[in-house]
Design an enzyme around this catalytic site. Structure first.
Site, short mmCIF file in Angstrom:
data_model
loop_
_atom_site.label_atom_id
_atom_site.label_comp_id
_atom_site.label_asym_id
_atom_site.label_seq_id
_atom_site.Cartn_x
_atom_site.Cartn_y
_atom_site.Cartn_z
N HIS A 55 0.83 -1.21 0.00
CA HIS A 55 0.00 0.00 0.00
C HIS A 55 0.87 1.27 0.00
O HIS A 55 1.15 1.85 1.04
CB HIS A 55 -0.89 -0.03 1.24
CG HIS A 55 -2.03 0.93 1.18
ND1 HIS A 55 -3.27 0.63 1.70
CD2 HIS A 55 -2.15 2.18 0.68
CE1 HIS A 55 -4.08 1.65 1.51
NE2 HIS A 55 -3.41 2.61 0.91
N LEU A 58 2.40 6.61 -4.81
CA LEU A 58 3.58 7.23 -5.43
C LEU A 58 3.23 8.52 -6.18
O LEU A 58 4.12 9.24 -6.61
CB LEU A 58 4.27 6.24 -6.37
CG LEU A 58 4.95 5.05 -5.67
CD1 LEU A 58 5.53 4.07 -6.69
CD2 LEU A 58 6.04 5.52 -4.72
N HIS A 229 -5.55 -1.10 5.57
CA HIS A 229 -5.47 -0.28 6.80
C HIS A 229 -6.58 -0.48 7.82
O HIS A 229 -7.37 0.41 8.10
CB HIS A 229 -5.35 1.21 6.44
CG HIS A 229 -6.25 1.72 5.35
ND1 HIS A 229 -7.59 1.49 5.31
CD2 HIS A 229 -5.96 2.47 4.26
CE1 HIS A 229 -8.10 2.07 4.24
NE2 HIS A 229 -7.13 2.67 3.58
N ASP A 302 0.57 2.59 3.71
CA ASP A 302 -0.31 3.70 3.28
C ASP A 302 0.49 5.00 3.20
O ASP A 302 0.00 6.07 3.57
CB ASP A 302 -1.53 3.85 4.20
CG ASP A 302 -2.63 4.69 3.55
OD1 ASP A 302 -2.47 5.10 2.37
OD2 ASP A 302 -3.64 4.94 4.22
ZN LIG Z 1 -7.32 3.91 1.96
#
Ligand SMILES: [Zn+2]
Length: 428
Positions: A55, A58, A229, A302
């Site tokens: 996760h 970029l 997440h 994340d």
């Molecule tokens: Zn998310």
């Protein structure tokens, strides 16, 4: 071309030498030598398989002012990663074979980590109709992970169709679990604190309701579901229940949800604004326990870089998201290894082996053993330092750990036997 790593401790065990030749670990033993090989002194350093992130944002194409494939790859290598999954919420959205191939090629050119594109589930992340999932799977990028991350695939019929579709090529749908009708105007975790601070609440039920629905759908369809997440104690309970029933569900937790709580919102500093939001101390404890017992399979960063103008404003106007790649391993040392919830093999499992397996990456997440790909990192576990955002390789500066002292420093990272990081510095 060969490298000899002298005196490293694989998984924190006894010191040995490792010989890397032509991208492969070709020998492990005492006092290895090889004419012409580069020698890396690793006395006291722990060797682990290269980390894999499921996760990463970029930001390229579209928001190269916040991050590029190259700068994000550099941040990843410095964090000990050898592969990262690049989320699809770019501009244009990665919802076609053309865009995922572009991201994949940019990753190859940067050459610091394997950049593995994630394909969008729905066209434009709009949640209305499925994107070209098969074309992305068949493309040069060989996409296996599909996600509308940033948005939830809220329509249950569409989610079911996505699960049915990806099953055909062993893909997985990675869900950002957020029932949007329950989070209108949400700014932070819903509770006594959000009421007192006057910020809109993001209730735990908005996450848990979608996870409960999706594990039922995944079980019904017989397809793979991954939950992005996970942030609440209730979500961990639902996942434990689903796994007990044999549902093919995996899940990740972010470093920030393992360390920080909604108390951070008391500062009104928008660096702590994130989606899903930071939760309570009880949630943090449940997430750590879930990661320790394997109910949560993986750490996913994340990593969400944001340009200054999107982040340094009043709380309500700021974009949600935090940097994560460069401090992920340090946060796991602080929250999981120091309290003895995970040992080094456990860290390797949750940050390399399992995320690689979820993404179906055959050459990552492999053991440190002769004949295996030479994707690994060397870590100084005794090092402690305060995080200086100005020193980060990311193009953005929104680190929630600024000024916080954390353990561990990645000294070197090797991708297919080639150093991408040495002496704590990126080589490209
Ligand atoms: Zn998310």
């Amino acid at each position: 071309m060969s490298v000899i790593i002298k005196g490293a401790r694989p998984y924190g065990e006894d010191a040995v030498d490792l010989l890397l030749t032509d991208g492969t670990i070709t020998a492990i033993g005492d006092r290895l030598s090889s004419p012409g090989a580069d020698v890396v002194d690793a006395a006291g350093l722990v060797a682990l398989p290269g980390l894999v992130d499921l996760h990463t944002h970029l930001r390229e194409p579209g928001r190269e002012d916040a991050e590029t494939v190259e700068t994000g790859s550099r941040a990843a290598a410095l964090g000990g990663f050898t592969a990262v999954h690049a989320m699809a919420n770019t501009d244009p959205v990665a919802d076609t074979a053309g865009v995922v191939e572009q991201v994949w090629r940019l990753g190859q050119e940067a050459g610091l980590v394997d950049v593995v594109p994630v394909g969008a589930v729905t066209v434009g992340l709009r949640g209305e109709r499925l994107a070209e999932l098969g074309a992305m799977a068949d493309s040069a990028a060989r996409v296996r992970v599909f996600s509308d991350d940033g948005h939830c695939v809220a329509d249950p019929a569409l989610m079911r169709r996505a699960l049915e579709y990806v099953k055909a090529f062993d893909g997985v749908v990675a869900q950002h679990a957020e029932e949007p009708r329950l989070t209108v105007g949400a700014q932070m975790n819903e509770g006594e604190r959000s009421a007192r601070l006057g910020l809109g609440g993001w209730p735990a039920a908005a996450e848990e309701a979608v996870i409960a629905r999706d594990v039922l759908l995944a079980g019904h369809v017989g397809a793979r579901l991954h939950v992005c997440h996970v942030s609440t104690a209730g979500s961990v309970e639902i996942l434990r229940w689903a796994k007990g029933r044999g549902v093919q569900v995996t899940a990740e937790v972010t470093p920030h949800h393992l360390l920080l709580t909604d108390e951070c919102a008391e500062t009104y500093d928008p660096v702590f604004k994130v989606n899903p939001p930071l939760r309570t101390e009880a949630d943090v404890q449940a997430l750590r326990e879930g990661l320790a017992d394997g109910t949560i399979d993986a750490v996913g960063t994340d990593h969400a870089p944001h340009a200054v103008e999107d982040k340094e404003s009043e709380w309500a106007a700021a974009r949600p998201g935090m940097l994560g790649l460069e401090q992920a391993l340090s946060v796991v040392l602080e929250t999981m290894v120091a309290p003895e919830l995970l040992d080094w093999r456990g860290v390797a499992d949750r940050m390399s082996v399992r995320p690689a397996a979820i993404g179906r990456l055959g050459s990552h997440g492999r053991p440190l053993a002769v004949g295996e790909p030479a994707n690994l990192l060397l870590l100084d576990p005794a090092h402690r330092a305060a995080v200086d955002p100005a020193a980060l390789a990311s193009r953005s500066r929104n680190s929630p750990y600024a000024g916080r002292e954390l353990p561990g420093r990645v000294v070197a990272t090797f991708l297919r036997g080639q150093a991408t990081v040495l002496d704590g510095k990126a080589l490209k």
